[in-house]
Design a protein around this motif. Structure first.
Motif, PDB file in Angstrom:
ATOM      1  N   LEU A  73      38.105 -84.215  22.387  1.00  0.00           N
ATOM      2  CA  LEU A  73      37.550 -82.871  22.222  1.00  0.00           C
ATOM      3  C   LEU A  73      37.477 -82.493  20.746  1.00  0.00           C
ATOM      4  O   LEU A  73      36.461 -81.967  20.284  1.00  0.00           O
ATOM      5  CB  LEU A  73      38.395 -81.854  22.999  1.00  0.00           C
ATOM      6  N   VAL A  74      38.508 -82.785  19.986  1.00  0.00           N
ATOM      7  CA  VAL A  74      38.511 -82.489  18.551  1.00  0.00           C
ATOM      8  C   VAL A  74      37.365 -83.220  17.856  1.00  0.00           C
ATOM      9  O   VAL A  74      36.672 -82.648  17.010  1.00  0.00           O
ATOM     10  CB  VAL A  74      39.882 -82.838  17.929  1.00  0.00           C
ATOM     11  N   LEU A 131      34.101 -81.443  18.689  1.00  0.00           N
ATOM     12  CA  LEU A 131      34.015 -80.157  17.986  1.00  0.00           C
ATOM     13  C   LEU A 131      33.701 -80.366  16.511  1.00  0.00           C
ATOM     14  O   LEU A 131      32.902 -79.627  15.932  1.00  0.00           O
ATOM     15  CB  LEU A 131      35.320 -79.380  18.165  1.00  0.00           C
ATOM     16  N   ARG A 150      30.169 -80.824  15.848  1.00  0.00           N
ATOM     17  CA  ARG A 150      29.417 -79.568  15.938  1.00  0.00           C
ATOM     18  C   ARG A 150      29.698 -78.652  14.747  1.00  0.00           C
ATOM     19  O   ARG A 150      29.250 -77.516  14.718  1.00  0.00           O
ATOM     20  CB  ARG A 150      29.769 -78.842  17.238  1.00  0.00           C
ATOM     21  N   LEU A 175      32.739 -77.535  13.800  1.00  0.00           N
ATOM     22  CA  LEU A 175      33.922 -76.701  13.994  1.00  0.00           C
ATOM     23  C   LEU A 175      35.166 -77.451  13.541  1.00  0.00           C
ATOM     24  O   LEU A 175      35.226 -78.672  13.620  1.00  0.00           O
ATOM     25  CB  LEU A 175      34.063 -76.315  15.472  1.00  0.00           C
ATOM     26  N   ALA A 197      39.131 -78.275  14.187  1.00  0.00           N
ATOM     27  CA  ALA A 197      40.037 -78.311  15.340  1.00  0.00           C
ATOM     28  C   ALA A 197      41.225 -79.190  15.015  1.00  0.00           C
ATOM     29  O   ALA A 197      41.106 -80.151  14.258  1.00  0.00           O
ATOM     30  CB  ALA A 197      39.310 -78.826  16.577  1.00  0.00           C
ATOM     31  N   VAL A 233      41.050 -74.213  17.539  1.00  0.00           N
ATOM     32  CA  VAL A 233      39.683 -74.425  17.065  1.00  0.00           C
ATOM     33  C   VAL A 233      39.279 -73.234  16.200  1.00  0.00           C
ATOM     34  O   VAL A 233      39.649 -72.100  16.487  1.00  0.00           O
ATOM     35  CB  VAL A 233      38.696 -74.545  18.251  1.00  0.00           C
ATOM     36  N   ASN A 291      35.841 -71.743  13.462  1.00  0.00           N
ATOM     37  CA  ASN A 291      34.511 -71.926  12.898  1.00  0.00           C
ATOM     38  C   ASN A 291      34.594 -71.603  11.410  1.00  0.00           C
ATOM     39  O   ASN A 291      34.821 -70.452  11.040  1.00  0.00           O
ATOM     40  CB  ASN A 291      33.495 -71.015  13.583  1.00  0.00           C
ATOM     41  N   GLU A 316      32.452 -82.789  26.869  1.00  0.00           N
ATOM     42  CA  GLU A 316      31.138 -82.279  26.426  1.00  0.00           C
ATOM     43  C   GLU A 316      30.957 -80.819  26.821  1.00  0.00           C
ATOM     44  O   GLU A 316      30.505 -80.003  26.025  1.00  0.00           O
ATOM     45  CB  GLU A 316      30.000 -83.135  26.998  1.00  0.00           C
ATOM     46  N   ALA A 354      33.317 -78.633  24.710  1.00  0.00           N
ATOM     47  CA  ALA A 354      32.830 -78.473  23.340  1.00  0.00           C
ATOM     48  C   ALA A 354      31.641 -77.517  23.281  1.00  0.00           C
ATOM     49  O   ALA A 354      31.565 -76.668  22.383  1.00  0.00           O
ATOM     50  CB  ALA A 354      32.446 -79.830  22.755  1.00  0.00           C
ATOM     51  N   ILE A 391      32.946 -73.882  23.856  1.00  0.00           N
ATOM     52  CA  ILE A 391      33.712 -73.420  22.695  1.00  0.00           C
ATOM     53  C   ILE A 391      32.769 -73.121  21.538  1.00  0.00           C
ATOM     54  O   ILE A 391      32.891 -72.099  20.857  1.00  0.00           O
ATOM     55  CB  ILE A 391      34.766 -74.468  22.291  1.00  0.00           C
ATOM     56  N   ASP A 392      31.811 -74.000  21.310  1.00  0.00           N
ATOM     57  CA  ASP A 392      30.814 -73.815  20.252  1.00  0.00           C
ATOM     58  C   ASP A 392      30.061 -72.505  20.457  1.00  0.00           C
ATOM     59  O   ASP A 392      29.814 -71.761  19.508  1.00  0.00           O
ATOM     60  CB  ASP A 392      29.855 -75.006  20.238  1.00  0.00           C
TER      61      ASP A 392
END
Length: 125
Positions: free
Chosen positions: A20-21, A24, A27, A29, A31, A41, A43, A103, A106, A109-110
């Motif tokens: 997951l990290v 992210l 994307r 981000l 994390a 996480v 931004n 997926e 992520a 969260i995004d």
């Protein structure tokens, strides 16, 4: 759904957290994997400018914590961690998705941590 047991001591969550990290980070981000099945996480586009000391002191930025836990049926899931109604309350955990579905996690969260026009405002200055 039943009671969520927040701690997952067997380490089954760790490979999913690392995956997951990585998704992210792809994307844009930030994390980090924390202990006891948690991932924090943020931004970077939501952070105050480094030269804005007041902004840094007053704004926590865009941050979210996730917790891995087993549902009553034993399946590992990611849960959003929301603050409780008072400082003394335990956090509220809201189901996000099964840990195998990195997926989906992520993407959601995004979307929550999005700063839709961050690049446009930087270019306009």
């Amino acid at each position: 759904m039943g009671e969520v047991k927040a701690r997952v001591p067997d380490g089954a969550w760790y490979p999913a957290a690392r995956a997951l990290v990585a998704l992210l980070a792809a994307r844009g981000l930030g994390a980090v994997v924390l202990a006891h099945g948690a991932v924090r996480v943020w931004n970077p586009a939501g952070e105050a400018d480094a030269s804005d000391k007041l902004g840094q002191a007053m704004s926590p930025g865009l941050r979210q914590e996730l917790q891995c836990g087993r549902r009553a049926d034993g399946v590992l899931w990611w849960f959003w961690v929301w603050s409780g109604p008072t400082r003394q309350s335990p956090p509220d955990l809201e189901p996000l998705c099964p840990i195998e579905d990195a997926e989906t996690a992520a993407a959601r969260i995004d979307k929550v941590l999005a700063v839709p026009f961050a690049e446009a405002s930087v270019k306009a200055v």
